[in-house]
Design an enzyme around this catalytic site. Structure first.
Site, short mmCIF file in Angstrom:
data_model
loop_
_atom_site.label_atom_id
_atom_site.label_comp_id
_atom_site.label_asym_id
_atom_site.label_seq_id
_atom_site.Cartn_x
_atom_site.Cartn_y
_atom_site.Cartn_z
N LEU A 177 0.70 2.50 -6.96
CA LEU A 177 0.88 3.81 -6.56
C LEU A 177 0.22 4.15 -5.17
O LEU A 177 -0.43 4.95 -4.93
CB LEU A 177 -0.24 4.58 -7.63
CG LEU A 177 0.33 4.52 -9.18
CD1 LEU A 177 -0.62 5.18 -10.06
CD2 LEU A 177 1.68 5.01 -9.17
N CYS A 178 0.96 3.50 -4.24
CA CYS A 178 0.46 3.69 -2.87
C CYS A 178 1.80 3.92 -1.96
O CYS A 178 1.73 3.19 -0.75
CB CYS A 178 -0.47 2.87 -2.23
SG CYS A 178 0.02 1.19 -2.57
N GLY A 179 2.55 4.29 -2.59
CA GLY A 179 4.04 4.61 -1.83
C GLY A 179 4.69 3.31 -1.41
O GLY A 179 4.57 2.52 -2.24
#
Lengths: 286, 139
Positions: free
Chosen positions: A87-89
């Protein structure tokens, strides 16, 4: 009105998701500030040790440390620093892309590759992709300490000293600013001497007890500090990337809710209109 | 005459300022460094680094080893935060290797949790759709 009810529950569920992404965004923002401070705190050591190393490269000790000597390359070591959580691109994927590009190039030159993976995302990714993984470290947390890295770095340094690898590279993300993180691949070993003409005067240190143990200790610390800096910088990148990704997710959830609200209102309006026309129709029939 | 002293560890900066004299636990015994000392590079033992500042007062810092670099007017202490010994380092290296072997041997841990979660969400949605269809048929 069954359609309207479904839309209402859908809106509620998106609102819940939006709350979560909003919270994650704020957590990442506060963690990012701390990570940036930590990144800044590691800089003095790295600068100081870099100074000493460049002095050493220009001084003329009788002992030439293997880390400073270039030799023919047959096998390459690569340290890849990724995050532990998702969930960090595209942060990790962008990094893996340049790592894989470099690995392909080495492969084309018939060089074998030893991997050292730091962070559970890289562990999972390169396990599936295949590759000769010689050491790993993960779950270092938001405030990684250098103690946890000593072992995994030593595996690579030992391999270099024993001649099992002839070059050591590191791939990690550079923190440019909050919006930009740049994946970078650079060479750690052999150490590329900084060319500083001003320093090229003939002088040398007094070594206590001897130049060999002093330089050994110094070189190991130098590489460790570079890897540690990469890890700390990667944490800052992770939080920044997560903040941006979660902000985008929150915004998207907002626009989705707006759209659904419009559809819901239309459905409700249509139901009311239909009801009225039925009543009117009924009254006219009587 | 003073010299500039920097005490840094890999994780943070510990001290930076001017001093008239500095004492450090070098490997061959404690050494005192006054301004205009010859360039020196040595390892440090665990112990106390004492810095005498201009005002005459003394500050002391504990280091668990590290390196000391002396230039005529600059002294740099590269302090270790961890106790370093060859056998401890060796044990940690072995641990890192074992982790790598475990990673490659462990077939069950191949599941990427994010991917698994996405797949789970998808199958739940499918189940819901099937349930709804059934309800419609029964009606």
């Amino acid at each position: 009105m069954s359609g309207a009810k479904e839309i209402r529950t859908k809106i509620a569920s998106i609102k819940n998701t939006q709350k979560i992404t909003k919270a994650m965004e704020m957590v990442a923002a506060s963690k990012m500030r701390k990570a940036q401070d930590r990144m800044r705190a590691t800089r003095p050591y790295a600068e100081k040790i870099q100074n000493v190393i460049s002095h050493l490269a220009h001084a003329h000790p009788e002992y030439h440390h293997p880390f400073l000597v270039k030799r023919e390359t047959r096998r390459v070591g690569l340290i890849i620093i990724s995050t532990d959580r998702g969930l960090c691109g595209g942060l990790n994927i962008n990094l893996f892309k340049i790592a894989i590009a470099a690995m392909k190039e080495w492969d084309a030159n018939n060089l074998e590759i030893d991997l050292n993976l730091i962070g559970s995302k890289s562990n999972a990714f390169f396990k599936r992709l295949g590759g000769n993984v010689v050491s790993t470290a993960s779950h270092l947390g938001d405030a990684p300490s250098i103690i946890e890295l000593i072992g995994t770095v030593k595996v690579m340094l030992d391999a270099y000293e024993e001649g099992r690898i002839d070059e050591l590279h590191i791939a990690h993300n550079l923190f440019v600013n909050t919006m930009t993180q740049q994946p970078e691949l650079k060479q750690l070993l052999p150490v590329l001497g900084a060319d500083d003409e001003a320093l090229k005067t003939h002088w040398d240190y007094i070594y206590e007890p001897d130049s060999k143990p002093v330089m050994d200790a110094l070189m190991i610390r130098y590489i460790e500090s570079l890897v540690y800096q990469g890890v700390v910088e990667n944490v800052a990148c992770e939080q920044a990337a997560r903040m941006v990704a979660m902000k985008a997710a929150t915004d998207n959830a907002g626009s989705l809710i707006d759209e659904l609200q419009l559809i819901y209102n239309k459905a409700r309006q249509a139901a009311i209109t239909q009801e009225i026309s039925e009543i009117v129709g009924g009254a006219a029939a009587v | 005459m003073t010299l500039h002293v920097d005490i840094v560890s890999a994780e943070t900066e510990i001290f930076s300022g001017t001093a008239t004299m500095i004492f450090a636990p070098a490997e061959m015994g404690e050494i005192g460094i006054a301004p205009r000392h010859a360039p020196l590079l040595t390892r440090l033992k665990p112990g106390e680094v004492r810095v005498q500042t201009d005002g005459g007062d003394e500050q002391s810092f504990f280091v668990s080893g590290g390196m000391l670099e002396v230039q005529p007017h600059v002294v740099t202490v590269l302090a270790d935060t961890a106790i370093r010994a060859a056998d401890i380092d060796e044990a940690q290296a072995l641990e890192a290797k074992e982790r790598a072997e475990k990673l490659l041997a462990d077939k069950t841990a191949d599941i990427d949790y994010a991917k698994a979660q996405a797949e789970l969400a998808q199958s739940i949605a499918q189940l819901r759709a099937i349930q709804k269809l059934r309800e419609k048929v029964h009606r």
